[in-house]
Design a protein around this motif. Sequence first.
Motif, short mmCIF file in Angstrom:
data_model
loop_
_atom_site.label_atom_id
_atom_site.label_comp_id
_atom_site.label_asym_id
_atom_site.label_seq_id
_atom_site.Cartn_x
_atom_site.Cartn_y
_atom_site.Cartn_z
N GLY A 170 0.83 -1.56 0.13
CA GLY A 170 0.05 -0.23 -0.15
C GLY A 170 0.90 1.57 -0.01
O GLY A 170 2.24 1.21 -0.07
N GLN A 171 -0.15 2.32 0.28
CA GLN A 171 0.62 3.01 -0.25
C GLN A 171 0.45 4.12 1.29
O GLN A 171 -0.15 4.71 1.48
N ILE A 172 1.58 4.71 2.00
CA ILE A 172 2.00 5.27 3.22
C ILE A 172 1.41 6.78 2.74
O ILE A 172 1.10 7.25 1.95
N ARG A 203 9.12 -2.55 4.42
CA ARG A 203 9.48 -2.59 5.27
C ARG A 203 9.73 -2.08 6.56
O ARG A 203 10.55 -1.30 6.22
N LEU A 204 9.12 -2.11 7.48
CA LEU A 204 9.31 -1.07 8.40
C LEU A 204 9.94 -1.79 9.69
O LEU A 204 9.27 -3.29 9.61
N ARG A 205 10.95 -0.79 10.10
CA ARG A 205 10.80 -1.96 11.73
C ARG A 205 10.45 -0.64 12.75
O ARG A 205 10.03 0.24 13.27
N PHE A 206 9.31 -2.24 13.54
CA PHE A 206 9.07 -1.61 15.10
C PHE A 206 9.70 -1.77 16.10
O PHE A 206 10.20 -2.90 16.31
N GLY A 224 -2.95 3.25 6.16
CA GLY A 224 -2.79 3.29 4.26
C GLY A 224 -1.84 1.55 4.24
O GLY A 224 -1.49 1.79 3.07
N LEU A 225 -1.65 0.93 5.26
CA LEU A 225 -0.05 0.24 4.68
C LEU A 225 -1.65 -1.45 5.21
O LEU A 225 -2.04 -1.28 5.97
N THR A 226 -1.57 -2.03 5.14
CA THR A 226 -1.63 -3.46 5.20
C THR A 226 -0.49 -4.63 5.70
O THR A 226 0.61 -4.92 4.95
N VAL A 227 -0.56 -5.20 6.25
CA VAL A 227 0.43 -5.55 6.94
C VAL A 227 0.92 -7.78 6.02
O VAL A 227 -0.39 -8.08 5.96
#
Length: 257
Positions: A170-172, A203-206, A224-227
């Motif tokens: 998706g588009q953030i 890819r995001l880092r939490f 606006g993102l889907t995991v």
Amino acid sequence: MTDADNGMRLAKRLAAQLPCSRAMAEQYIEGGWVSVDGQCVELPGARVAAHQRVELAADASLLAQPPITLLLHKPPGYEAGLGAGSGEPQGSRSQGAPQALALLQPARHQAGDAPGMRVLLRHFRALECFTPLPTPASGLVVYTQDRRIARKLQEDIETLEQECIVEVSGQIAEGGLARLCHGLSFNGRPLPPIKVSWQSENRLRFALKGIRPGQIPAMCQEVGLTVLALRRIRLGRIPLARLPEGQWRYLQGWERF
């Protein structure tokens, strides 16, 4: 059927051979100190024939063996712990999913781990998990026999920082990354500041504490993102590092959560 017909129980044979008590013989066997025809046997009830050679290792000891802790790289599709760990959407537990505990077996021990450590059958008994991870997710899960570590994980899981890599599509939304770090709510409660950064284009880092079931997917959806996938790569000070998926290693004595 007599012992002569079906062989003798190994514990009984060793107790008579040493000689020692049956309980002591069982301790030696379960400690991995006894071989039959050169092969280590850890089951006191194993049957041995009269012609078979039963030997006790020269360095055998009855000193209490310390409880162990195992670190597993759980693959997606396996259930681990209580099913209420980081990022699990409500109702996402898979009915009939295999238990990650079943992956803890000698054949899946990481190559080169803990040189000199003898892998024993008793290391896979009475294991508890207080670091649940969603069935669809992968990553670091802890199983322990050590009551001190179990108590620490049970009591500190809310304050223990967990690091996850989250693959998204998706588009953030504009300003979405800043909102992920601070400004979102979950289940009607404002979330504390969280460390979130891009690792790559998708890819995001939490890095966060006290993760609630479904929290990370809900946070991503808000911007606006889907995991697509979630992998836990650190619990406190313990990293997943190079542990291959589906394999496990021992927690070393110097390592601390």
